[in-house]
Design a protein around this motif. Structure first.
Motif, PDB file in Angstrom:
ATOM      1  N   UNK A 112      -5.187  44.269 -82.406  1.00  0.00           N
ATOM      2  CA  UNK A 112      -4.170  44.989 -83.169  1.00  0.00           C
ATOM      3  C   UNK A 112      -3.779  46.283 -82.445  1.00  0.00           C
ATOM      4  N   UNK A 113      -3.218  46.160 -81.240  1.00  0.00           N
ATOM      5  CA  UNK A 113      -2.901  47.358 -80.452  1.00  0.00           C
ATOM      6  C   UNK A 113      -1.658  48.069 -80.977  1.00  0.00           C
ATOM      7  N   UNK A 135      -4.217  40.956 -68.031  1.00  0.00           N
ATOM      8  CA  UNK A 135      -2.821  40.512 -68.157  1.00  0.00           C
ATOM      9  C   UNK A 135      -2.384  40.524 -69.617  1.00  0.00           C
ATOM     10  N   UNK A 136      -2.702  41.652 -70.255  1.00  0.00           N
ATOM     11  CA  UNK A 136      -2.413  41.821 -71.677  1.00  0.00           C
ATOM     12  C   UNK A 136      -1.285  42.822 -71.915  1.00  0.00           C
ATOM     13  N   UNK A 137      -0.433  42.994 -70.907  1.00  0.00           N
ATOM     14  CA  UNK A 137       0.723  43.876 -71.024  1.00  0.00           C
ATOM     15  C   UNK A 137       1.994  43.042 -70.910  1.00  0.00           C
ATOM     16  N   UNK A 138       2.966  43.327 -71.718  1.00  0.00           N
ATOM     17  CA  UNK A 138       4.190  42.532 -71.807  1.00  0.00           C
ATOM     18  C   UNK A 138       5.085  42.716 -70.581  1.00  0.00           C
ATOM     19  N   UNK A 139       5.692  41.640 -70.163  1.00  0.00           N
ATOM     20  CA  UNK A 139       6.733  41.698 -69.137  1.00  0.00           C
ATOM     21  C   UNK A 139       7.943  42.397 -69.737  1.00  0.00           C
ATOM     22  N   UNK A 140       8.322  43.552 -69.135  1.00  0.00           N
ATOM     23  CA  UNK A 140       9.461  44.317 -69.656  1.00  0.00           C
ATOM     24  C   UNK A 140      10.615  44.355 -68.660  1.00  0.00           C
ATOM     25  N   UNK A 141      10.663  43.369 -67.777  1.00  0.00           N
ATOM     26  CA  UNK A 141      11.749  43.309 -66.796  1.00  0.00           C
ATOM     27  C   UNK A 141      13.110  43.307 -67.471  1.00  0.00           C
ATOM     28  N   UNK A 142      13.170  42.683 -68.652  1.00  0.00           N
ATOM     29  CA  UNK A 142      14.462  42.599 -69.341  1.00  0.00           C
ATOM     30  C   UNK A 142      14.994  43.967 -69.741  1.00  0.00           C
ATOM     31  N   UNK A 143      14.099  44.918 -69.977  1.00  0.00           N
ATOM     32  CA  UNK A 143      14.558  46.278 -70.291  1.00  0.00           C
ATOM     33  C   UNK A 143      15.350  46.843 -69.116  1.00  0.00           C
ATOM     34  N   UNK A 144      14.816  46.669 -67.919  1.00  0.00           N
ATOM     35  CA  UNK A 144      15.440  47.260 -66.741  1.00  0.00           C
ATOM     36  C   UNK A 144      16.656  46.479 -66.264  1.00  0.00           C
ATOM     37  N   UNK A 359       1.719  43.402 -79.189  1.00  0.00           N
ATOM     38  CA  UNK A 359       2.497  44.312 -80.019  1.00  0.00           C
ATOM     39  C   UNK A 359       3.106  43.561 -81.198  1.00  0.00           C
ATOM     40  N   UNK A 360       3.035  44.170 -82.368  1.00  0.00           N
ATOM     41  CA  UNK A 360       3.593  43.538 -83.559  1.00  0.00           C
ATOM     42  C   UNK A 360       5.103  43.730 -83.659  1.00  0.00           C
ATOM     43  N   UNK A 361       5.635  44.684 -82.902  1.00  0.00           N
ATOM     44  CA  UNK A 361       7.071  44.960 -82.990  1.00  0.00           C
ATOM     45  C   UNK A 361       7.647  45.233 -81.601  1.00  0.00           C
TER      46      UNK A 361
END
Length: 475
Positions: A112-113, A135-144, A359-361
């Motif tokens: 529950x991060x 490998x528990x971090x989201x791919x955020x390439x789409x943000x950039x 992440x829940x959101x």
């Protein structure tokens, strides 16, 4: 220290509002007590430089965790308020703590991060490094790859060149971005500009020019160089740029990825020769340097006992009350190259933000991250945190809020001084190897002439072999 240790590099970076937040540099002491609080819904819909007000989100509550350190908390307070004004009905719950990693570790372990985290991978808790390893971090390439909220360009194009491609942001060599750059620090050699101007000296562009200044320094009653002796990690601010100057990005990649034979390579030999020459040349190293802490060494430099000292963009602010020689002015030289025409280099460190995979959101977390890259947020960060984000043009946007010397070194990078961003790749889970200590602590022995650079290279080859072996077994 703010180095990639900093600093590195380095660093480096606490309510009347209903939103309560904190920000800082992972290696600096916190200035305020820990807090955990809730930001209420914003009622105002006044524009704040973004265009997100018409967007709707199924889940309007966002849980944010931010490291509380030397930058203070005011930026995050103000940013949260502006975001809620721009996105009516949103609610931001913020956890802020100088020991944030330890505080949020239980919630991460339980699955529950927080939805959004600002915590560097060098934090002593190991939380960010652990999430990277798992490998528990989201791919955020789409943000950039998405359009900026306040201008007609992709967010990727707003970021300073070279940042998104480094292990700081892309730790898996898969071409994807997992950690977003926040504030950055610029590191290299500093000198007294007033003294140089008075004497007609010029900052060195090559290492030959650097060592040629030794005779002038000696004649003027000062040593050539000093550093923060009992914290030899500051020497990364010379070592990493020198590796780049000697062997390019490939050599830096070999250094950070523990490649076999790196310490026997030509790039490593040329780099280590600098330190051998400093240790072995009369007057090159200020007497007593190895026993000094960072404040003592930096004060001695400012008092005219040494011509050069390593440090970062926070130098002037950190030493604002320190004694100094008459007329002292901070001058930033960067780090020389080996050949005429080579670019002057600056080591750059960057602070990291990310969204956990659980992440829940994530939708609202991504929108909040996009909001951080608006001009409004960049200026607000300068005003409240006195810091510079890794965004093109940020230096000019925050000029009125930062020290003159900080402005000059950031501007030098934006205007063409070569920024080198380097981050040692994580060692294996459970490893007892402190790789930073293994690399930098022996420099005390080199400077004391108790270890040769050849012996150092042999030692580091064995350490790198052990790291590679542990990583292979962990797969």
């Amino acid at each position: 220290m703010k180095s990639i240790l900093k600093k590195s590099m380095s660093l480096l970076l606490v309510l009347g509002l209903t939103a309560s937040v904190a920000v800082g540099c992972g290696s600096e002491p916190a200035s305020q007590p820990a807090q955990e609080s809730t930001a209420g819904s914003a009622a105002s819909t006044e524009a704040s430089g973004s265009t997100g007000g018409t967007k709707e989100f199924a889940n309007k509550e966002l849980n944010i965790a931010v490291f509380q350190g030397a930058y203070g908390r005011d930026f995050w307070d103000a940013l949260a308020q502006k975001f809620m004004e721009q996105y009516p009905g949103t609610k931001i719950n913020i956890t802020a703590n100088p020991k944030l990693g330890e505080m949020i570790k239980p919630s991460i372990v339980s699955g529950n991060p927080p939805d959004f985290i600002y915590l560097n991978d060098g934090d002593p808790s190991g939380v960010t490094k652990g999430l990277i390893k798992d490998k528990a971090i989201m791919d955020i390439s789409d943000i950039f790859d998405s359009k900026a909220l306040d201008k007609d360009s992709n967010i990727r194009d707003l970021i300073l060149p070279g940042f998104l491609e480094t292990p700081y942001c892309s730790p898996y060599d898969d071409g994807k971005i997992y950690l977003a750059p926040y504030n950055y620090g610029v590191m290299g050699l500093w000198y007294n500009k007033a003294y140089f101007d008075q004497k007609g000296y010029t900052a060195p562009k090559t290492w030959d020019e650097f060592f040629a200044l030794n005779e002038k320094a000696k004649a003027d009653g000062r040593a050539l160089f000093t550093y923060q002796g009992i914290y030899p990690g500051y020497l990364e601010e010379v070592l990493i740029p020198a590796v780049y100057a000697a062997g390019g990005q490939q050599a830096v990649d070999d250094f950070t990825s523990y490649k076999e034979g790196f310490w026997k390579s030509e790039a490593a030999k040329k780099t280590l020769d600098i330190f051998s020459k400093i240790a072995g040349t009369d007057n090159a190293l200020m007497k007593g340097t190895v026993a000094l802490n960072h404040t003592q060494a930096q004060t001695a430099f400012m008092q005219g006992k040494s011509m050069f000292c390593v440090n970062g963009s926070w130098f002037e602010g950190e030493m604002k009350d320190a004694p100094r020689e008459d007329g002292f002015q901070f001058g930033f030289a960067g780090v020389p190259g080996f050949n005429a025409g080579d670019p002057t280099i600056a080591l750059v460190s960057v602070e990291q933000m990310y969204i956990p995979s659980k992440s829940k959101n994530p939708e609202l977390a991504k929108e909040f991250m996009k909001f951080i890259y608006t001009d409004t947020a960049v200026r607000l960060n300068g005003e409240k945190a006195k810091a510079v984000m890794a965004v093109k043009g940020a230096t000019e946007m925050v000029k009125e809020y930062i020290t003159p010397s900080a402005y000059n070194c950031y501007k030098a990078v934006e205007d063409g001084m070569k920024p080198v961003v380097a981050s040692l790749k994580p060692v294996a889970n459970g490893s007892k190897i402190n790789i930073s200590d293994e690399i930098y602590k022996p420099f005390s022995s080199i400077m004391n002439k108790q270890m040769t650079v050849e012996e150092y290279a042999d030692k580091l080859e064995k350490v790198y072999a052990q790291v590679r072996d542990e990583l292979a077994k962990a797969q």
